[in-house]
Design an enzyme around this catalytic site. Sequence first.
Site, PDB file in Angstrom:
ATOM      1  N   GLU A  12       0.834  -1.214   0.000  1.00  0.00           N
ATOM      2  CA  GLU A  12       0.000   0.000   0.000  1.00  0.00           C
ATOM      3  C   GLU A  12       0.865   1.258   0.000  1.00  0.00           C
ATOM      4  O   GLU A  12       0.560   2.235  -0.683  1.00  0.00           O
ATOM      5  CB  GLU A  12      -0.970  -0.001   1.193  1.00  0.00           C
ATOM      6  CG  GLU A  12      -1.968  -1.159   1.197  1.00  0.00           C
ATOM      7  CD  GLU A  12      -2.729  -1.336  -0.113  1.00  0.00           C
ATOM      8  OE1 GLU A  12      -2.852  -0.367  -0.877  1.00  0.00           O
ATOM      9  OE2 GLU A  12      -3.177  -2.471  -0.386  1.00  0.00           O
ATOM     10  N   ASP A  32       3.470  -4.644  -5.487  1.00  0.00           N
ATOM     11  CA  ASP A  32       3.863  -5.975  -4.987  1.00  0.00           C
ATOM     12  C   ASP A  32       5.379  -6.069  -4.833  1.00  0.00           C
ATOM     13  O   ASP A  32       5.889  -6.552  -3.821  1.00  0.00           O
ATOM     14  CB  ASP A  32       3.396  -7.061  -5.971  1.00  0.00           C
ATOM     15  CG  ASP A  32       1.926  -7.448  -5.771  1.00  0.00           C
ATOM     16  OD1 ASP A  32       1.337  -7.062  -4.740  1.00  0.00           O
ATOM     17  OD2 ASP A  32       1.386  -8.137  -6.653  1.00  0.00           O
TER      18      ASP A  32
END
Length: 697
Positions: free
Chosen positions: A533, A597
Amino acid sequence: MVKTQVGIVAICALLGVLFTIGTPAARAQTQTKPSANAERSNQLPPALEKKFMDATADPCVNFAQYACGNFSKLYPIPADKSGYGPLYIVDDHTEDALHALLEKVEADSPTRTANEQKTGDYYATCMNKDAIEAAGLKPLKAELDRIAALKSKSELTALLARDQLINVNAFFGYGEQQDFKDARKQIAFVDQGGLGLPERDYYLRTGAADEKIRQQYVQHVTKMLKLLGEPDAEAASDAGKIMALETALAKMSMDVTSRRDPMSIYHPMTVTELAAIAPAVAWTSLFTQTGTPPITDLNVANPEFVKGMNALIESTDLETIKAYLRWQLINGVPALALPAAEDEEHFNFYGRLLSGQPQQKPRWKRCVQATDGALGEALGEVYVKAYFPAESKQKTVQMVHDIEGAMDRNIDTLSWMSAATKVKAKAKLHMVADKIGYPDHWRDYSALKVVRGDELGNAMRAVEFENNRELAKIGKPVDRGEWDMSPPTINAYYNPSMNDINFPAGILQSPFFDPNATDAEIYGHIGGIVGHELTHGFDDQGRQFDGNGNLSDWWTAEDAKKFEAMTDCEVKEYGGFTAVDDVKVNGKLTLGENTADNGGLRLAYMALVTDAARKGFDLNARDASGFTPAQQFFLAHAQNWCGDIRPEQLRLGAQTDEHSPQKFRIVGVVQNMPEFGQAFGCKTGQPMMPVNACRVW
Ligand SMILES: [Zn+2]
């Protein structure tokens, strides 16, 4: 409208369409018999589950197979799902918890609090299939009468205003957003919309598979119109005209990949200018009728679309428009609030055909989800008290600080970034707001009326309440404490206009946050998710916003060019993966998520190295588990993404989902981390340790 799905820049979530299928109308559908797996799947897995692994596979050749190869043998995809994995196990577990909470308050009783009355009655009414069946389509009569009464196109505006309030995006979408260039301001937007298929390309791509979907869609529209009472021949003829109208709208629409660039969907305009390019709608009247505070300007996200839409409204005959509005209405209201015949037909197209899901979820699950959707913070407040210990919040705060510290150090190590841009990147990083578990202030639902026994009324009042709440923000200061997900949600997100990272209580449970796990496993799981995030603030989209949430270019031209070259490596890497059959992963559409990611796991690893030094453990020393902490870290990360997805859902996801399929979220990342190869003793040149690894952050 106003939902993140229609939204302007979608919030960057950890998960995409696996939990939300296609169009807003296609969400929250499913029912009938529970699958054989449903019972046994609800225990939360530990951070590292050896049973999921295939020890016969070589981790250096295919790490997804090694870490997760046994998962699908233990947990085949249940018949009521279009994919499965540990995240779904947690979702099932959480639904059980919410179910138990709702069953306590569903009976009518004078001792219930106001929120208990609302959530309990909402759930009980949703579960009352007999009442829904008995009511038939009567609850829609007022809406249908409004369409039937249309005498001329000049009367269209009032209808479209009403549609926007009940989440029927006929022709376009309308809502509220933070101004990209001044995040302190909340403004109105008009955006493209009006389609029944999940994305514009569904109308335009050539090939047998897409032809077939379009034929099935026309059949579906025909059946729904027949259920609304149209004679067979008229329904078939109307469905053909509706398909032609939606195809015209699709041609004017921007594709989902182009929309990733915030500048492509930011076109501030005065209301007068909007009225000049699209006079077929009386905009000022529409704003007033939706309860929008007085406005003089707004964001017209896609002006070409609005111009084209205007011409289309002018050139289409009124009877076709009325048929289209009937279809959009029946498709826009929640299917589970409709009688069984309509509900089943809706599921047949959006669930079975588009997502490959053989059967509906049990009704209680759909009603739990619907209650969470309508009254998320009322239900969430109770959920948090029962299931989210204060200790979990404190530990997550510590983890978030660790990962932010790692990002700060990581910026120092970037050889490609100039000192000037580094200062600004750090300034943005230090302004990120961390939101963990649940909001500080709970939403007030007192203005939302929930009536026992009136399912469709409840569903429509709930979306109207939410849309009124959103539109009322226009012209007011931003509430930075607001959340876009309910506390029990198994997901997390970054919002570029808020510059905040948000971790609902739902994701802060095992295996993501397992209190019995080793540090390495915890960093591999929730550490990677926090890093994911945080990295969204610096992906191809997030990097265009500054620390205040404003779209403003804080990069030197040369650094921006280098960033793009670096991300190009990831576009090619993921674009080389096959999603299903002949469909490749879209490397550009998934770039932001892939960057998150990759960056996220790197940050988590850096934080683990610091943690090991602080606590004095060796990352390369095997413990009783048989694995070193470094190996545990990568295994824990991989086991976020075990499981399979049905081919139909893979095809749908490749067109619409910004996330790569699960297995590429494992191998795509470890391929880029030499630390992985070292942990498992891989040799350079093996599949999981390629010569040309990509690194952005
Ligand atoms: Zn994400």
